[in-house]
Design a protein around this motif. Sequence first.
Motif, short mmCIF file in Angstrom:
data_model
loop_
_atom_site.label_atom_id
_atom_site.label_comp_id
_atom_site.label_asym_id
_atom_site.label_seq_id
_atom_site.Cartn_x
_atom_site.Cartn_y
_atom_site.Cartn_z
N ARG A 153 -8.77 2.36 5.71
CA ARG A 153 -9.52 2.44 4.44
C ARG A 153 -10.48 3.63 4.48
O ARG A 153 -11.13 3.86 5.49
CB ARG A 153 -10.32 1.16 4.18
CG ARG A 153 -9.46 -0.06 3.88
CD ARG A 153 -10.32 -1.24 3.49
NE ARG A 153 -9.56 -2.46 3.25
CZ ARG A 153 -9.06 -2.82 2.06
NH1 ARG A 153 -9.26 -2.03 1.02
NH2 ARG A 153 -8.38 -3.94 1.94
N LEU A 185 -6.50 2.71 0.39
CA LEU A 185 -6.00 1.82 1.44
C LEU A 185 -4.57 2.17 1.81
O LEU A 185 -3.72 2.33 0.94
CB LEU A 185 -6.06 0.37 0.96
CG LEU A 185 -5.30 -0.69 1.78
CD1 LEU A 185 -5.94 -0.87 3.15
CD2 LEU A 185 -5.25 -2.01 1.03
N SER A 203 0.81 -1.22 0.00
CA SER A 203 0.00 0.00 0.00
C SER A 203 0.84 1.27 0.00
O SER A 203 0.29 2.37 0.05
CB SER A 203 -0.94 0.01 1.20
OG SER A 203 -0.24 0.30 2.40
N ILE A 222 -1.65 0.66 4.68
CA ILE A 222 -1.39 -0.40 5.65
C ILE A 222 -0.08 -0.12 6.37
O ILE A 222 0.93 0.22 5.75
CB ILE A 222 -1.30 -1.78 4.98
CG1 ILE A 222 -2.59 -2.11 4.23
CG2 ILE A 222 -1.01 -2.87 6.02
CD1 ILE A 222 -2.53 -3.42 3.46
N GLN A 229 -5.22 -1.73 8.65
CA GLN A 229 -5.69 -1.31 7.34
C GLN A 229 -6.53 -0.05 7.51
O GLN A 229 -7.64 -0.10 8.05
CB GLN A 229 -6.54 -2.40 6.68
CG GLN A 229 -5.78 -3.66 6.35
CD GLN A 229 -6.67 -4.68 5.64
OE1 GLN A 229 -7.90 -4.60 5.69
NE2 GLN A 229 -6.07 -5.64 4.99
#
Length: 459
Positions: free
Chosen positions: A380, A309, A71, A311, A378
């Motif tokens: 998002r 996203l 990501s 991470i 994560q």
Amino acid sequence: MDQLNIQGQILTEKSGDIYLAALRRNSDLSSLPAKYIVQPTVYDDIPPVLACALAQSPPLEIAVKGGGAHSSTWASSNGGIVIDLSKLNKVTLAEDKQSVTVQGGALWGDVYEVTVRERLEVVGSPLWFVGVGGFTLGGGYSPLSGEHGLAIDNMLAATVVLADGRIVEASPHTEPDLFWAIRGGGGQFGIAVDITFKTHPYAGPFGSGVLAYPGSQLPSVLKVIQDWKTTQTPAERFTMTFSRPAPHFKPSIVILPIVLHDENLTRSSKVLAPFRALQPVLDKVAPAPDMKTVSHAADAGLAAAPRRLVIRGTMFSDFFPELLTAVWDRWVAFTESNEDVRASAVLWDMTHPGELTQIPSDATALRNRAPHYWMAVQGRSTTDASVQAARDFTTSVVSLVREKNAELATDLGWFLSMCQGDEKAEDVFGANLARLRDVKARYDPKKVWSKGIVIEPTL
């Protein structure tokens, strides 16, 4: 660049849709507009591309894309060159079936297509769309790691294109320092255009599925985990997530088990019994015949997830209730604060750590060989406006985990594969950094490979 005589393809903005498709990454936040995207079809395509990029004034930035699942923007470049390995995706099983050689642009799904046919296993990603190269060079934590260690522990050799254009084999016997460095040091030393792995006997069938609980049961779930890990064997692992599943989006605890050697779910019935005693609101565990099937288990959920996203992740020593509860409270507050970010989740991996501890901490570039687990956040977002909030949240949670773990056990630093690039190299590589800097000075003194956690060469 357009005049280079290579067998592969060179794309620019003028290439239209094919260029736009080549920019696509697993996260929309990971794509940057490259000046050139080079898709080599043979290894000899790469050295002239490197030479051309470095001959510019100033030299063009070089990024390397394997699977594009990370990501960060490590596999992208704003105005530079991306060497896209996607056409180098061949998977070759040795005649004796004791090893498999995988090109750097292959996905783990490509590998499983081959190994499943032969009823063999290789230590790879639980997700089919993850690239083999990036996953492996960062360490490679796998559903099979409980029995066979990390992906880097199963590497036999690699073919690497160096910054000066040489193509070398790295193994315990040829370029051993380079072989040491790429096993856990990431892409700081060259382009791994192929990697050879040990294969293992078939580990299926697998028990795979979902057990879900309301957030109010977190203390009970953590108590079961503490007891369960005293009897856990290397053939059992799970991922636990803090998430808000549709349609009600209530804070939930989701256990995603993978049980090896699970004929007719007999082993799942036994090893999951303590979790089932808590009466989960969802209990759906089914047989999966092979790793190809297991690696596709999350497809539906991931397809529906927001593509903005980010991470981050780190290591932790144990499932300390006070650590996980602190993260739970922060996650609940964040995902309740803004509907745009409620798809953000926290993942905790519980793979039996015994096998990875059999390797000395200085035998590969990976710093952590004491018993440990890993976690990831994560972040998002469904809107551009909330992206920064998601970034800040992921940073705050992994920092919290690292600080809490240092208080309760020891500081394990950062997990390279879950970094974003602003982490300090000494916190990623620990005591191995000094040797990594020496290897960098030998193989990349001009820092041609400057994406990711940059290792400064020894002066």
